[in-house]
Design a protein around this motif. Sequence first.
Motif, PDB file in Angstrom:
ATOM      1  N   ARG A  87      -6.824   4.689  -8.355  1.00 49.46           N
ATOM      2  CA  ARG A  87      -7.273   5.169  -7.949  1.00 49.46           C
ATOM      3  C   ARG A  87      -8.819   5.541  -7.564  1.00 49.46           C
ATOM      4  NH1 ARG A  87      -6.067  10.856  -6.643  1.00 49.46           N
ATOM      5  NH2 ARG A  87      -3.919  10.171  -6.052  1.00 49.46           N
ATOM      6  N   ASP A 111       0.573   8.455  -9.668  1.00 48.69           N
ATOM      7  CA  ASP A 111       0.101   7.928  -8.970  1.00 48.69           C
ATOM      8  C   ASP A 111       1.387   6.667  -9.028  1.00 48.69           C
ATOM      9  OD1 ASP A 111      -1.532   8.765  -7.679  1.00 48.69           O
ATOM     10  OD2 ASP A 111      -3.309   8.192  -8.394  1.00 48.69           O
ATOM     11  N   THR A 119       0.479  -1.226   0.398  1.00 43.59           N
ATOM     12  CA  THR A 119       0.120  -0.141   0.068  1.00 43.59           C
ATOM     13  C   THR A 119       0.833   1.065   0.159  1.00 43.59           C
ATOM     14  OG1 THR A 119      -1.649  -1.086   1.143  1.00 43.59           O
ATOM     15  CG2 THR A 119      -1.762   1.383   1.205  1.00 43.59           C
ATOM     16  N   SER A 128      -7.746   0.771  -4.107  1.00 41.51           N
ATOM     17  CA  SER A 128      -6.653   2.021  -4.288  1.00 41.51           C
ATOM     18  C   SER A 128      -7.990   3.338  -3.591  1.00 41.51           C
ATOM     19  CB  SER A 128      -6.672   2.152  -5.317  1.00 41.51           C
ATOM     20  OG  SER A 128      -5.112   1.313  -5.245  1.00 41.51           O
ATOM     21  N   HIS A 170      -4.391   5.762  -1.265  1.00 39.74           N
ATOM     22  CA  HIS A 170      -3.599   4.746  -0.861  1.00 39.74           C
ATOM     23  C   HIS A 170      -3.612   3.885  -1.947  1.00 39.74           C
ATOM     24  CE1 HIS A 170      -3.575   6.890   3.332  1.00 39.74           C
ATOM     25  NE2 HIS A 170      -3.120   6.417   3.159  1.00 39.74           N
ATOM     26  N   HIS A 198      -3.674   0.126  -4.044  1.00 35.66           N
ATOM     27  CA  HIS A 198      -3.069  -1.159  -4.127  1.00 35.66           C
ATOM     28  C   HIS A 198      -2.065  -1.412  -4.455  1.00 35.66           C
ATOM     29  CE1 HIS A 198      -3.732  -5.242  -2.931  1.00 35.66           C
ATOM     30  NE2 HIS A 198      -3.995  -5.478  -4.435  1.00 35.66           N
ATOM     31  N   HIS A 247       1.059   5.950  -0.036  1.00 34.99           N
ATOM     32  CA  HIS A 247       0.363   7.075   0.157  1.00 34.99           C
ATOM     33  C   HIS A 247       0.524   8.184  -0.830  1.00 34.99           C
ATOM     34  CE1 HIS A 247      -2.202  10.501   1.791  1.00 34.99           C
ATOM     35  NE2 HIS A 247      -0.275  10.616   1.839  1.00 34.99           N
ATOM     36  N   ASP A 293      -8.835   9.758  -0.419  1.00 25.91           N
ATOM     37  CA  ASP A 293      -9.252  10.268   0.582  1.00 25.91           C
ATOM     38  C   ASP A 293     -10.950  11.489   0.180  1.00 25.91           C
ATOM     39  OD1 ASP A 293      -7.072   9.795   1.632  1.00 25.91           O
ATOM     40  OD2 ASP A 293      -5.868  11.262   1.475  1.00 25.91           O
TER      41      ASP A 293
END
Length: 271
Positions: free
Chosen positions: A56, A78, A6, A61, A13, A15, A8, A64
């Motif tokens: 994301r 990413d 994982t 994944s 976050h 995967h 950040h 926020d």
Amino acid sequence: MTVTHTLHVPGAHLHYEVRGAGPLLLVMGSPMDAASFAPLADALADDHTVVTHDPRGISGSTLDDPDEDTTPDRRADDVAAIIDALGAGSADVFGSSGGAVTGLALVARHPGRVRTLVAHEPPVLEILPDAAEQRAMTEDIIETFHKEGQGAAWMKFMAGAGFDNDGCDDGAPAAQPDEPSLRDIANGARFFGHDLRGTARYVPDIAAMTAAPARVVIGLGADSGGLVTYRTSVALAELLGTRPVVFPGDHGGFLGQPKEFAEALRRTLAM
């Protein structure tokens, strides 16, 4: 053995999964997740370190802000962060469909991070002569999702892409799956509500890609003649001054023929 991680990154976050040994190869889709690429990744892992990830907002994944709209540029950042986390200066990249668009953005935004990009059937609709009609179709699909739900939206999406509605596109379920999982439903909602518009409206930066040190290869399914991504792939290759490389199957050929597709990808990377 597959090792999961994982990472950040700003707003999310991620995967991602690592398997195999050898030269680094990132394999990606959008909205297709890491699990959907597992058979292809396994077929490549004998001679490559293969990295797959959930884009994301998709599957593992998390975001926020769940209401964030996603763009190919953000997804490309990413991917660059994953390359950094792996301690690698650069990598080969295979992207399918929306993942191919991510790869195009990665080459344009992060020159030098990609050795070879194989962009398999990127749906870069804005470069087509009928871009305005394609844009209107995308907006109609999104509106259908909000008004009538995923089943109706998938029907229009698949028809617009040129598929029969008993198939699947980039990991998408059939238009009316018998028993979609909660994850399928969440990913579909993310795709129609927050991802589709940004991908469909992406305009590839031809000047930046041509100036980058990366080699960009456009992949085309042998059986994709009736798909809109056949048209976008041919048009993009022309803009780049190259010829498409033919791969087994259609838009999702690696799903049904992972070993044959892996061999074709190996040959392309070695060219």
